[in-house]
Design a protein around this motif. Structure first.
Motif, PDB file in Angstrom:
ATOM      1  N   VAL A 243       0.849  -1.184   0.000  1.00  0.00           N
ATOM      2  CA  VAL A 243       0.000   0.000   0.000  1.00  0.00           C
ATOM      3  C   VAL A 243       0.883   1.231   0.000  1.00  0.00           C
ATOM      4  O   VAL A 243       1.772   1.372   0.831  1.00  0.00           O
ATOM      5  CB  VAL A 243      -0.896   0.011   1.256  1.00  0.00           C
ATOM      6  N   THR A 244       0.632   2.115  -0.952  1.00  0.00           N
ATOM      7  CA  THR A 244       1.508   3.280  -1.053  1.00  0.00           C
ATOM      8  C   THR A 244       0.907   4.534  -0.426  1.00  0.00           C
ATOM      9  O   THR A 244       1.628   5.460  -0.103  1.00  0.00           O
ATOM     10  CB  THR A 244       1.856   3.586  -2.523  1.00  0.00           C
ATOM     11  N   VAL A 245      -0.425   4.560  -0.262  1.00  0.00           N
ATOM     12  CA  VAL A 245      -1.009   5.758   0.356  1.00  0.00           C
ATOM     13  C   VAL A 245      -0.708   5.755   1.849  1.00  0.00           C
ATOM     14  O   VAL A 245      -0.536   4.699   2.452  1.00  0.00           O
ATOM     15  CB  VAL A 245      -2.542   5.851   0.124  1.00  0.00           C
ATOM     16  N   PRO A 246      -0.613   6.937   2.475  1.00  0.00           N
ATOM     17  CA  PRO A 246      -0.373   6.983   3.917  1.00  0.00           C
ATOM     18  C   PRO A 246      -1.517   6.325   4.696  1.00  0.00           C
ATOM     19  O   PRO A 246      -2.679   6.540   4.377  1.00  0.00           O
ATOM     20  CB  PRO A 246      -0.311   8.480   4.227  1.00  0.00           C
ATOM     21  N   VAL A 247      -1.154   5.510   5.689  1.00  0.00           N
ATOM     22  CA  VAL A 247      -2.144   4.834   6.521  1.00  0.00           C
ATOM     23  C   VAL A 247      -1.918   5.253   7.978  1.00  0.00           C
ATOM     24  O   VAL A 247      -0.840   5.026   8.535  1.00  0.00           O
ATOM     25  CB  VAL A 247      -2.021   3.295   6.395  1.00  0.00           C
ATOM     26  N   ALA A 248      -2.918   5.873   8.581  1.00  0.00           N
ATOM     27  CA  ALA A 248      -2.832   6.251   9.992  1.00  0.00           C
ATOM     28  C   ALA A 248      -3.615   5.219  10.795  1.00  0.00           C
ATOM     29  O   ALA A 248      -4.808   5.042  10.579  1.00  0.00           O
ATOM     30  CB  ALA A 248      -3.427   7.642  10.204  1.00  0.00           C
ATOM     31  N   VAL A 249      -2.941   4.509  11.686  1.00  0.00           N
ATOM     32  CA  VAL A 249      -3.611   3.518  12.523  1.00  0.00           C
ATOM     33  C   VAL A 249      -3.717   4.094  13.927  1.00  0.00           C
ATOM     34  O   VAL A 249      -2.706   4.359  14.579  1.00  0.00           O
ATOM     35  CB  VAL A 249      -2.825   2.189  12.548  1.00  0.00           C
ATOM     36  N   ALA A 250      -4.955   4.320  14.383  1.00  0.00           N
ATOM     37  CA  ALA A 250      -5.136   4.999  15.658  1.00  0.00           C
ATOM     38  C   ALA A 250      -5.840   4.114  16.678  1.00  0.00           C
ATOM     39  O   ALA A 250      -6.920   3.579  16.416  1.00  0.00           O
ATOM     40  CB  ALA A 250      -5.950   6.279  15.445  1.00  0.00           C
ATOM     41  N   LEU A 251      -5.210   3.937  17.838  1.00  0.00           N
ATOM     42  CA  LEU A 251      -5.892   3.303  18.959  1.00  0.00           C
ATOM     43  C   LEU A 251      -6.870   4.329  19.514  1.00  0.00           C
ATOM     44  O   LEU A 251      -6.482   5.448  19.843  1.00  0.00           O
ATOM     45  CB  LEU A 251      -4.913   2.909  20.061  1.00  0.00           C
TER      46      LEU A 251
END
Ligand SMILES: Nc1nc2c(ncn2[C@@H]2O[C@H](COP(=O)(O)OP(=O)(O)OP(=O)(O)O)[C@@H](O)[C@H]2O)c(=O)[nH]1
Ligand SMILES: [Mg+2]
Ligand SMILES: [Zn+2]
Ligand SMILES: [Zn+2]
Length: 360
Positions: A243-251
């Motif tokens: 995956v090239t798009v930015p991925v923000a993983v938030a708890l």
């Protein structure tokens, strides 16, 4: 600026051409014309309604009849999508984030949040604001059959660069708030495929109670290990390979974690106000979360992210600031007191070059 040939409709996420974009009359009840005004070129800026004679600038996607935001053809902006399993906090996040952007953060970041149309404003009030800020209560669980319209907002900011140069950046925030169940099976997920395929960035929400080794396990709906599965499925739909798009993983629900963290944990800190990206703070929070995931035996999650994402960051936020009471009434005297809900957006604004240069 040369015109592009195709756009992504922010309502149905189909790729549409100039021929599929039409003017509609904006006179509302004052005019009987409810069809597309055919002849006008959507790039001309306006058209005249043949029935009432008034000029309109309102453009729609002819496939789904969704209204295109003002200025969308010239600046489509970066489309930000949201994902997360059942009860991960998606609806609460949308409700609180939009409220913060409208009432506090917008001014702080010198950014304007514009709802795409009156429907978006009405939907926002009905589905989120009414419950959280008038009823002082949690938002209802999103019904599985609820095929709600996506909530479309444009967050635009003019960045001041060197030599007084300015540059406008736009994030098109598209929140398709479906029930988390839709992420639970591959079939259901297909309907969301276009949404993620069209995304320039994704925010994935994770309930810490879903993490097997976290000290906060035991919430009613929690399923240890579920977040990792959802994440894998979401990432699978973002592209065949990496995956090239930015991925923000938030708890989410970070307030549940606070009592278990040492006083000096970066997760307790608040963000320094201002339209500036704090790279040191970002690195500290990300590293702390990586360490916590390792400690909770959830290195799988981080390992998957490293394997599948070229560009991801970990966040911890609390939308409500404290756990609601058993009956759903908000704690803290009914006041929503968010902690770092804006962090994923700050990172994305930074990644897309929309924040001011740091002070360092
Ligand atoms: N402790 C704590 N609990 C929260 C917070 N935000 C949400 N919750 C709890 O999590 C529950 C689920 O939040 P929702 O926003 O409805 O979750 P969702 O992802 O929309 O869930 P579905 O609609 O079922 O997919 C809420 O009813 C709250 O009880 C928070 O900041 N802190
Ligand atoms: Mg929901
Ligand atoms: Zn459409
Ligand atoms: Zn008309």
């Amino acid at each position: 600026m040369p015109w592009r040939r195709r756009w992504v409709c922010p309502h149905c996420f189909r790729s549409i051409s100039r021929a599929q974009i039409t003017y509609v009359c904006a006179s509302g009840a004052d005019c009987a014309e409810d069809r597309a005004l055919k002849s006008a070129d959507p790039l001309s800026g306006s058209a005249v309604c043949g029935t009432c004679g008034r000029t309109t600038t309102r453009l729609c996607c002819s496939v789904c009849a969704g209204r295109l935001p003002e200025g969308y053809l010239r600046v489509p902006g970066k489309l930000v999508a949201l994902a997360g399993p059942v009860s991960s906090g998606k609806s609460t996040y949308i409700g609180v984030l939009v409220h913060e952007l409208l009432h506090r953060l917008g001014a702080e970041l010198d950014a304007a949040l514009l709802p795409c149309d009156d429907d978006t404003m009405a939907d926002y009030h009905e589905r989120y604001e009414r419950h959280l800020y008038e009823g002082r209560h949690t938002v209802p669980k999103t019904a599985e059959h609820d095929a709600g319209r996506p909530l479309v907002h444009r967050l635009s900011r003019t960045r001041r660069g060197r030599f007084g140069r300015t540059r406008r950046q736009v994030l098109t925030l598209v929140f398709l708030d479906t029930a988390g169940e839709h992420f639970a099976s591959r079939d259901r997920m297909e309907s969301q495929l276009r949404y993620f395929a069209a995304a320039d960035a994704v925010v994935v929400l994770v309930d810490p109670q879903d993490l097997a080794g976290a000290p906060v396990r035991g919430g009613g709906d929690a399923v240890p290990g579920r977040s990792g599965d959802v994440l894998a499925r979401v990432l699978g739909h973002l592209g065949g390979g990496k995956v090239t798009v930015p991925v923000a993983v938030a708890l989410t629900k970070a307030d549940l974690l606070w009592p278990h963290l040492p006083d000096n944990s970066p997760l307790h800190r608040t963000r320094r106000p201002g339209p500036v990206f704090d790279a040191d703070d970002r690195a500290a929070v990300h590293a702390e979360l990586q360490a916590l995931l390792r400690r909770w035996q959830e290195h799988q999650l981080d390992a998957r992210l490293q394997q599948f994402c070229a560009d991801y960051q970990l966040f911890a936020l609390s939308t409500l600031g404290t756990a609601p009471r058993q009956d759903g009434d908000l704690g803290l005297g009914g006041v929503v007191r968010p902690h770092r809900v804006e962090d994923p957006l700050m990172w994305l604004l930074h990644r897309f070059g929309a924040l001011d240069r740091g002070r360092r």
